[in-house]
Write a protein that holds these residues in place. Structure first.
Motif, PDB file in Angstrom:
ATOM      1  N   LEU A   1      57.496  44.452 -71.028  1.00  0.00           N
ATOM      2  CA  LEU A   1      57.611  43.266 -70.194  1.00  0.00           C
ATOM      3  C   LEU A   1      58.868  42.272 -70.514  1.00  0.00           C
ATOM      4  N   LYS A   2      58.845  42.259 -71.999  1.00  0.00           N
ATOM      5  CA  LYS A   2      59.601  41.424 -72.792  1.00  0.00           C
ATOM      6  C   LYS A   2      61.134  41.913 -72.589  1.00  0.00           C
ATOM      7  N   ASP A   3      61.357  43.478 -72.647  1.00  0.00           N
ATOM      8  CA  ASP A   3      62.727  43.899 -72.377  1.00  0.00           C
ATOM      9  C   ASP A   3      63.079  43.924 -70.930  1.00  0.00           C
ATOM     10  N   LEU A   4      62.011  44.102 -70.005  1.00  0.00           N
ATOM     11  CA  LEU A   4      62.264  43.843 -68.437  1.00  0.00           C
ATOM     12  C   LEU A   4      62.878  42.347 -68.176  1.00  0.00           C
ATOM     13  N   LEU A   5      62.218  41.547 -68.995  1.00  0.00           N
ATOM     14  CA  LEU A   5      62.567  40.136 -68.675  1.00  0.00           C
ATOM     15  C   LEU A   5      64.016  39.781 -68.783  1.00  0.00           C
ATOM     16  N   THR A   6      64.710  40.535 -69.888  1.00  0.00           N
ATOM     17  CA  THR A   6      66.056  40.337 -70.152  1.00  0.00           C
ATOM     18  C   THR A   6      66.964  40.832 -68.966  1.00  0.00           C
ATOM     19  N   THR A   7      66.570  41.598 -68.075  1.00  0.00           N
ATOM     20  CA  THR A   7      67.446  42.125 -67.077  1.00  0.00           C
ATOM     21  C   THR A   7      67.067  41.424 -65.953  1.00  0.00           C
ATOM     22  N   MET A   8      66.183  40.545 -65.690  1.00  0.00           N
ATOM     23  CA  MET A   8      65.801  39.884 -64.501  1.00  0.00           C
ATOM     24  C   MET A   8      66.561  38.629 -64.254  1.00  0.00           C
ATOM     25  N   PRO A   9      66.680  38.258 -62.944  1.00  0.00           N
ATOM     26  CA  PRO A   9      67.657  36.991 -62.982  1.00  0.00           C
ATOM     27  C   PRO A   9      66.433  35.722 -62.970  1.00  0.00           C
ATOM     28  N   ASP A  10      67.208  34.596 -63.388  1.00  0.00           N
ATOM     29  CA  ASP A  10      66.349  33.210 -63.367  1.00  0.00           C
ATOM     30  C   ASP A  10      65.743  32.892 -62.157  1.00  0.00           C
ATOM     31  N   VAL A  11      64.689  32.308 -62.141  1.00  0.00           N
ATOM     32  CA  VAL A  11      63.921  31.732 -61.049  1.00  0.00           C
ATOM     33  C   VAL A  11      63.841  30.094 -61.215  1.00  0.00           C
ATOM     34  N   ILE A  12      64.302  29.521 -60.444  1.00  0.00           N
ATOM     35  CA  ILE A  12      64.273  28.157 -60.523  1.00  0.00           C
ATOM     36  C   ILE A  12      62.966  27.794 -59.511  1.00  0.00           C
ATOM     37  N   LEU A  13      62.040  27.025 -60.078  1.00  0.00           N
ATOM     38  CA  LEU A  13      60.782  26.790 -59.256  1.00  0.00           C
ATOM     39  C   LEU A  13      60.944  25.097 -59.139  1.00  0.00           C
ATOM     40  N   ASN A  14      60.396  24.580 -57.928  1.00  0.00           N
ATOM     41  CA  ASN A  14      60.293  23.183 -57.674  1.00  0.00           C
ATOM     42  C   ASN A  14      59.054  22.838 -58.156  1.00  0.00           C
ATOM     43  N   ASP A  15      58.720  21.298 -58.209  1.00  0.00           N
ATOM     44  CA  ASP A  15      57.357  20.846 -58.860  1.00  0.00           C
ATOM     45  C   ASP A  15      56.103  21.702 -58.186  1.00  0.00           C
ATOM     46  N   ARG A  16      56.310  21.658 -57.023  1.00  0.00           N
ATOM     47  CA  ARG A  16      55.161  22.304 -56.301  1.00  0.00           C
ATOM     48  C   ARG A  16      54.891  23.721 -56.502  1.00  0.00           C
ATOM     49  N   GLN A  17      55.981  24.447 -56.467  1.00  0.00           N
ATOM     50  CA  GLN A  17      55.800  25.969 -56.971  1.00  0.00           C
ATOM     51  C   GLN A  17      55.294  26.094 -58.591  1.00  0.00           C
ATOM     52  N   ILE A  18      56.029  25.317 -59.194  1.00  0.00           N
ATOM     53  CA  ILE A  18      55.550  25.304 -60.583  1.00  0.00           C
ATOM     54  C   ILE A  18      53.759  24.846 -60.753  1.00  0.00           C
ATOM     55  N   SER A  19      53.196  23.710 -59.851  1.00  0.00           N
ATOM     56  CA  SER A  19      52.017  23.589 -59.816  1.00  0.00           C
ATOM     57  C   SER A  19      51.237  24.691 -59.406  1.00  0.00           C
ATOM     58  N   ASP A  20      51.579  25.300 -58.321  1.00  0.00           N
ATOM     59  CA  ASP A  20      50.783  26.452 -57.803  1.00  0.00           C
ATOM     60  C   ASP A  20      50.902  27.710 -58.811  1.00  0.00           C
ATOM     61  N   PHE A  21      51.874  27.820 -59.613  1.00  0.00           N
ATOM     62  CA  PHE A  21      51.894  28.964 -60.532  1.00  0.00           C
ATOM     63  C   PHE A  21      51.087  28.512 -61.492  1.00  0.00           C
ATOM     64  N   GLU A  22      50.979  27.338 -62.247  1.00  0.00           N
ATOM     65  CA  GLU A  22      49.951  27.097 -63.052  1.00  0.00           C
ATOM     66  C   GLU A  22      48.397  27.302 -62.608  1.00  0.00           C
ATOM     67  N   MET A  23      48.110  26.747 -61.568  1.00  0.00           N
ATOM     68  CA  MET A  23      46.898  26.881 -60.958  1.00  0.00           C
ATOM     69  C   MET A  23      46.497  28.370 -60.868  1.00  0.00           C
ATOM     70  N   LEU A  24      47.419  29.333 -60.512  1.00  0.00           N
ATOM     71  CA  LEU A  24      47.278  30.813 -60.217  1.00  0.00           C
ATOM     72  C   LEU A  24      46.875  31.345 -61.742  1.00  0.00           C
ATOM     73  N   ALA A  25      47.884  30.808 -62.664  1.00  0.00           N
ATOM     74  CA  ALA A  25      47.657  31.509 -64.068  1.00  0.00           C
ATOM     75  C   ALA A  25      46.547  31.186 -64.811  1.00  0.00           C
ATOM     76  N   THR A  26      46.140  29.844 -64.285  1.00  0.00           N
ATOM     77  CA  THR A  26      44.867  29.143 -65.114  1.00  0.00           C
ATOM     78  C   THR A  26      43.661  29.637 -64.679  1.00  0.00           C
ATOM     79  N   GLY A  27      43.556  30.177 -63.356  1.00  0.00           N
ATOM     80  CA  GLY A  27      42.413  30.624 -62.597  1.00  0.00           C
ATOM     81  C   GLY A  27      41.796  29.472 -61.887  1.00  0.00           C
ATOM     82  N   ALA A  28      42.461  28.383 -61.750  1.00  0.00           N
ATOM     83  CA  ALA A  28      41.918  27.029 -60.987  1.00  0.00           C
ATOM     84  C   ALA A  28      41.765  27.788 -59.332  1.00  0.00           C
TER      85      ALA A  28
END
Length: 83
Positions: free
Chosen positions: A21-48
């Motif tokens: 995954l670390k090697d794959l990450l270097t080939t992927m484009p950056d993704v810019i998230l807005n505040d709402r998307q960051i919040s949704d991502f955090e909620m999914l990642a933490t199991g909320a």
């Protein structure tokens, strides 16, 4: 396992997967998230949002909007759409 989250998502990867995954990450484009998307991502990642484990696809999204239900292929306790 906790009382509030009896079936937590396993978000950890092994050493081999981590390296891949670390090697794959270097080939992927950056993704810019807005505040709402960051919040949704955090909620999914933490199991909320458990038992949700990711974002719904286009077919399920349209099914929820038009019929207030998941697509037949998907099983889940409730559809959630934030606008």
């Amino acid at each position: 396992m906790t009382k509030l989250n009896p079936d937590p998502l396993d978000l950890l990867v092994g050493k081999k997967e981590y390296t891949l995954l670390k090697d794959l990450l270097t080939t992927m484009p950056d993704v810019i998230l807005n505040d709402r998307q960051i919040s949704d991502f955090e909620m999914l990642a933490t199991g909320a949002f458990h038992p949700l484990s990711g974002f719904m696809g286009q077919i399920n999204y349209e099914s929820v909007l038009t019929g207030c239900a998941w697509n037949q292929e998907n099983s889940g306790p409730f559809p959630s759409v934030w606008m």
